[in-house]
Design a protein around this motif. Structure first.
Motif, PDB file in Angstrom:
ATOM      1  N   UNK A  55       0.806  -1.212   0.000  1.00  0.00           N
ATOM      2  CA  UNK A  55       0.000   0.000   0.000  1.00  0.00           C
ATOM      3  C   UNK A  55       0.835   1.256   0.000  1.00  0.00           C
ATOM      4  N   UNK A  56       0.153   2.353  -0.256  1.00  0.00           N
ATOM      5  CA  UNK A  56       0.774   3.670  -0.270  1.00  0.00           C
ATOM      6  C   UNK A  56       1.091   4.096   1.163  1.00  0.00           C
ATOM      7  N   UNK A  57       2.235   4.736   1.342  1.00  0.00           N
ATOM      8  CA  UNK A  57       2.632   5.306   2.634  1.00  0.00           C
ATOM      9  C   UNK A  57       2.040   6.715   2.688  1.00  0.00           C
ATOM     10  N   UNK A  58       1.021   6.878   3.497  1.00  0.00           N
ATOM     11  CA  UNK A  58       0.307   8.152   3.590  1.00  0.00           C
ATOM     12  C   UNK A  58       1.155   9.201   4.315  1.00  0.00           C
ATOM     13  N   UNK A  59       1.064  10.450   3.849  1.00  0.00           N
ATOM     14  CA  UNK A  59       1.791  11.554   4.499  1.00  0.00           C
ATOM     15  C   UNK A  59       0.996  12.149   5.652  1.00  0.00           C
ATOM     16  N   UNK A  60      -0.285  11.846   5.733  1.00  0.00           N
ATOM     17  CA  UNK A  60      -1.169  12.368   6.775  1.00  0.00           C
ATOM     18  C   UNK A  60      -0.656  11.966   8.162  1.00  0.00           C
ATOM     19  N   UNK A  61      -0.439  12.948   9.067  1.00  0.00           N
ATOM     20  CA  UNK A  61       0.044  12.619  10.424  1.00  0.00           C
ATOM     21  C   UNK A  61      -0.903  11.702  11.202  1.00  0.00           C
ATOM     22  N   UNK A  62      -2.193  11.677  10.820  1.00  0.00           N
ATOM     23  CA  UNK A  62      -3.159  10.816  11.503  1.00  0.00           C
ATOM     24  C   UNK A  62      -3.194   9.397  10.938  1.00  0.00           C
ATOM     25  N   UNK A  63      -2.440   9.150   9.861  1.00  0.00           N
ATOM     26  CA  UNK A  63      -2.410   7.809   9.250  1.00  0.00           C
ATOM     27  C   UNK A  63      -1.011   7.203   9.424  1.00  0.00           C
ATOM     28  N   UNK A  64      -0.074   7.484   8.513  1.00  0.00           N
ATOM     29  CA  UNK A  64       1.284   6.912   8.586  1.00  0.00           C
ATOM     30  C   UNK A  64       2.359   7.958   8.852  1.00  0.00           C
ATOM     31  N   UNK A  65       2.036   9.226   8.597  1.00  0.00           N
ATOM     32  CA  UNK A  65       3.001  10.320   8.791  1.00  0.00           C
ATOM     33  C   UNK A  65       4.314  10.041   8.050  1.00  0.00           C
ATOM     34  N   UNK A  70       5.676   1.820   9.774  1.00  0.00           N
ATOM     35  CA  UNK A  70       4.311   1.837  10.302  1.00  0.00           C
ATOM     36  C   UNK A  70       3.313   1.474   9.207  1.00  0.00           C
ATOM     37  N   UNK A  71       3.485   2.042   8.028  1.00  0.00           N
ATOM     38  CA  UNK A  71       2.577   1.749   6.913  1.00  0.00           C
ATOM     39  C   UNK A  71       2.607   0.260   6.564  1.00  0.00           C
ATOM     40  N   UNK A  76      -0.188  -4.956   6.303  1.00  0.00           N
ATOM     41  CA  UNK A  76      -0.233  -6.395   6.566  1.00  0.00           C
ATOM     42  C   UNK A  76      -1.449  -6.740   7.431  1.00  0.00           C
ATOM     43  N   UNK A  77      -1.731  -5.915   8.416  1.00  0.00           N
ATOM     44  CA  UNK A  77      -2.882  -6.159   9.276  1.00  0.00           C
ATOM     45  C   UNK A  77      -4.195  -6.003   8.502  1.00  0.00           C
ATOM     46  N   UNK A  78      -4.316  -4.936   7.719  1.00  0.00           N
ATOM     47  CA  UNK A  78      -5.535  -4.688   6.947  1.00  0.00           C
ATOM     48  C   UNK A  78      -5.794  -5.788   5.918  1.00  0.00           C
ATOM     49  N   UNK A  79      -4.766  -6.109   5.146  1.00  0.00           N
ATOM     50  CA  UNK A  79      -4.960  -6.958   3.975  1.00  0.00           C
ATOM     51  C   UNK A  79      -4.814  -8.450   4.239  1.00  0.00           C
ATOM     52  N   UNK A  80      -4.044  -8.827   5.260  1.00  0.00           N
ATOM     53  CA  UNK A  80      -3.808 -10.253   5.548  1.00  0.00           C
ATOM     54  C   UNK A  80      -4.255 -10.669   6.943  1.00  0.00           C
ATOM     55  N   UNK A 107       9.150   1.970  -3.773  1.00  0.00           N
ATOM     56  CA  UNK A 107       8.702   0.953  -2.814  1.00  0.00           C
ATOM     57  C   UNK A 107       9.813   0.589  -1.843  1.00  0.00           C
ATOM     58  N   UNK A 108       9.417   0.332  -0.599  1.00  0.00           N
ATOM     59  CA  UNK A 108      10.303  -0.299   0.376  1.00  0.00           C
ATOM     60  C   UNK A 108       9.712  -1.683   0.643  1.00  0.00           C
ATOM     61  N   UNK A 109      10.548  -2.703   0.475  1.00  0.00           N
ATOM     62  CA  UNK A 109      10.103  -4.095   0.629  1.00  0.00           C
ATOM     63  C   UNK A 109      10.461  -4.626   2.015  1.00  0.00           C
ATOM     64  N   UNK A 110       9.582  -5.468   2.538  1.00  0.00           N
ATOM     65  CA  UNK A 110       9.766  -6.075   3.860  1.00  0.00           C
ATOM     66  C   UNK A 110       9.528  -7.580   3.788  1.00  0.00           C
ATOM     67  N   UNK A 111      10.196  -8.295   4.668  1.00  0.00           N
ATOM     68  CA  UNK A 111       9.929  -9.705   4.937  1.00  0.00           C
ATOM     69  C   UNK A 111       9.484  -9.780   6.390  1.00  0.00           C
ATOM     70  N   UNK A 112       8.367 -10.435   6.645  1.00  0.00           N
ATOM     71  CA  UNK A 112       7.931 -10.685   8.022  1.00  0.00           C
ATOM     72  C   UNK A 112       7.773 -12.187   8.175  1.00  0.00           C
ATOM     73  N   UNK A 113       8.357 -12.706   9.231  1.00  0.00           N
ATOM     74  CA  UNK A 113       8.333 -14.143   9.492  1.00  0.00           C
ATOM     75  C   UNK A 113       7.495 -14.417  10.731  1.00  0.00           C
ATOM     76  N   UNK A 114       6.582 -15.360  10.587  1.00  0.00           N
ATOM     77  CA  UNK A 114       5.745 -15.859  11.684  1.00  0.00           C
ATOM     78  C   UNK A 114       4.875 -14.778  12.327  1.00  0.00           C
ATOM     79  N   UNK A 115       4.253 -13.963  11.492  1.00  0.00           N
ATOM     80  CA  UNK A 115       3.235 -13.047  12.002  1.00  0.00           C
ATOM     81  C   UNK A 115       2.047 -13.879  12.469  1.00  0.00           C
ATOM     82  N   UNK A 116       1.260 -13.306  13.356  1.00  0.00           N
ATOM     83  CA  UNK A 116       0.127 -14.038  13.921  1.00  0.00           C
ATOM     84  C   UNK A 116      -1.190 -13.434  13.470  1.00  0.00           C
ATOM     85  N   UNK A 117      -2.207 -14.288  13.351  1.00  0.00           N
ATOM     86  CA  UNK A 117      -3.537 -13.826  12.950  1.00  0.00           C
ATOM     87  C   UNK A 117      -4.136 -12.951  14.048  1.00  0.00           C
TER      88      UNK A 117
END
Length: 134
Positions: A55-65, A70-71, A76-80, A107-117
């Protein structure tokens, strides 16, 4: 019209998405040896396509700043519907990957291992129609 380094002039349509950039997240479960993907409606081609949480990294201080880390966690939480896990930023701070040569967004790419539902994830954005593929 863009003048290329070799002197050729080429006509391009350049896309500039609003925001500080974008984050994309590869979620890996080391116990099941599986990745979590999304299946999302893509209006450009009018098809459901597989992909990663992103997703887009929002500039809004109330979203991702403009905070890529954080984005990425929010997307990951929203979509998965995944939270936590061990996070690895796959590029150095201040380095980004171009989304495409016709797009300004990086884009900035991330790897997350063993996230939880999570049973109470952040809601999807209004324009999103996503199915989680595990």
């Amino acid at each position: 019209v863009v003048e290329m380094p070799n002197g050729n002039e080429v006509d391009y349509d350049i896309v500039d998405q609003k925001g500080a950039g974008a984050a994309i997240i590869f979620a890996w479960d080391s116990n099941t040896k599986t990745a979590t993907l999304t299946k999302e409606y893509n209006p450009g081609c009018h098809k459901m396509l597989y992909g990663l949480a992103a997703g887009i990294v929002e500039t809004d201080p109330n979203k991702h700043n403009s905070d890529f880390d954080l984005a990425a966690r929010h997307e990951l939480e929203e979509e998965c519907h995944l939270i936590g896990g061990s996070w690895y930023r796959l590029v150095h701070e201040g380095v980004a990957i171009p989304m495409d040569k016709y797009v300004v967004t990086q884009i900035v790419a991330y790897l997350v291992i063993n996230a939880e539902k999570t049973n109470n994830p952040r809601p999807l954005d209004a324009e999103e129609d996503i199915e989680i593929i595990e």
